[in-house]
Scaffold this motif. Structure first.
Motif, mmCIF file in Angstrom:
data_model
loop_
_atom_site.group_PDB
_atom_site.id
_atom_site.type_symbol
_atom_site.label_atom_id
_atom_site.label_comp_id
_atom_site.label_asym_id
_atom_site.label_seq_id
_atom_site.Cartn_x
_atom_site.Cartn_y
_atom_site.Cartn_z
ATOM 1 N N ARG A 66 0.834 -1.196 0.000
ATOM 2 C CA ARG A 66 0.000 0.000 0.000
ATOM 3 C C ARG A 66 0.873 1.251 0.000
ATOM 4 N NH1 ARG A 66 -4.619 -1.476 4.573
ATOM 5 N NH2 ARG A 66 -5.550 -3.257 3.470
ATOM 6 N N ASP A 69 0.133 7.107 3.040
ATOM 7 C CA ASP A 69 -1.055 7.938 3.171
ATOM 8 C C ASP A 69 -0.832 8.941 4.292
ATOM 9 O OD1 ASP A 69 -1.540 6.547 5.609
ATOM 10 O OD2 ASP A 69 -2.663 5.004 4.530
ATOM 11 N N HIS A 76 3.589 1.335 4.391
ATOM 12 C CA HIS A 76 3.107 0.263 5.262
ATOM 13 C C HIS A 76 4.074 -0.923 5.292
ATOM 14 C CE1 HIS A 76 -0.406 2.633 4.084
ATOM 15 N NE2 HIS A 76 -1.010 2.200 5.167
#
Length: 301
Positions: A66, A69, A76
């Motif tokens: 991922r 963010d 991650h």
């Protein structure tokens, strides 16, 4: 990005391990009960934990892909380390169950003699797991994945356990049935030992442990750069398979911003030659005394 491409490629090793463990655990448990071998049944239970561990690695690799963010600025990548920690707890639980069952059977009045088929299954399993180990080891070196490498070493230990199981069954068939039970106990201990090693490694990484020898080597590389007058701080940590470094250096205070920037980029390039997935954050400070003159070395890279 190469890092995420490698993580996707690493999934092949996890899928192969899962398929092999499902097949071998079903085979060992079935033949172990039919052929009256405690050691083979224990080895089969060992492989069921490996299924869970391999699934955890797969999930960790998936989550690691991922992108960053607003809550995870560095991405991650540590998900695979957390997955290893969970797998370690599962392995410890199953290892304890194997030990309890084996100790109880040791005090029974009768011991069944294992069937010859159980030896063949053990040796066949060892051969299969060695092949999986070789594949995953080569894959780990190719994609530079610590998770896949850990899975490979687990594959190798399973191959060795299967060989030990075959030895214990052989002794039981030749009139020493207690050896089969003792082998089951040893397998339980091996499961727990492997789980503890995985647990320690995961905790070490999650608490930002880092190889001091690697730091010393990086420091030597930076000190070899003529423009670096002093290394004031260097720290490292692992974020999944990526190495993160915080480096503070002092340079001639009379240098331009452009030259100082070039020095920082040179350090980052040197670090990447040591580890292609490394990411260095270089902070530059002025070197005292402030009246130091610019020398020829400050301009040559």
């Amino acid at each position: 990005m190469e890092l995420y491409t490698n993580l996707r490629a690493g999934e092949k090793g996890a899928y192969l391990s899962i398929a092999a463990y499902i097949f071998l655990s079903a085979l060992k448990l079935t033949i172990g009960y039919m052929g009256d071998s405690q050691a083979l049944r224990a080895d089969g239970l060992n492989n069921t934990t490996d299924i869970i561990a391999s699934i955890a690695v797969l999930i960790g690799l998936r989550i690691s892909q991922r992108p960053p963010d607003h809550n995870h600025q560095y991405g991650h990548l540590r998900a695979e380390t957390v997955a290893s920690l969970i797998a370690a707890f599962v392995m410890i639980y199953v290892g304890i169950e194997v030990l309890i069952t084996a100790v109880r059977n040791m005090f029974t009045t009768t011991h069944e003699t294992p069937d010859l088929m159980t030896i063949a299954v053990s040796l066949f399993s060892a051969l299969v797991m060695y092949g999986v180990y070789r594949y995953n080891l080569q894959l780990a070196e190719k994609v530079k994945s610590t998770a896949v490498k850990a899975a490979a070493y687990d594959n190798r230990s399973d191959a060795l356990v299967s060989i030990g199981t075959a030895v214990g069954i052989t002794a039981a068939i030749f009139g020493f049935p207690i050896v089969d039970t003792i082998t089951a106990i040893l397998i339980g201990i091996i499961i727990i030992k492997t789980a503890i090693e995985i647990f320690k490694e995961a905790v070490y990484l999650l608490t930002d442990g880092f190889d001091s020898d690697m730091l010393d080597h990086i420091k030597e590389e930076i000190q070899a750069i003529p423009q670096v007058r002093e290394i004031r701080e260097i720290r490292g940590r692992r974020h999944g398979s990526r190495m993160l470094l915080d480096i503070t250096i002092a340079v001639n205070p009379n240098l331009s911003v452009r030259i100082s920037h070039d020095i920082a980029e040179l350090i980052e390039e040197n670090v990447r030659t040591l580890d292609g997935q490394a990411l260095a954050f270089v902070h530059i400070e002025p070197y005292d005394p402030k009246d130091v003159l610019i020398t020829e070395d400050d301009y040559h890279f």
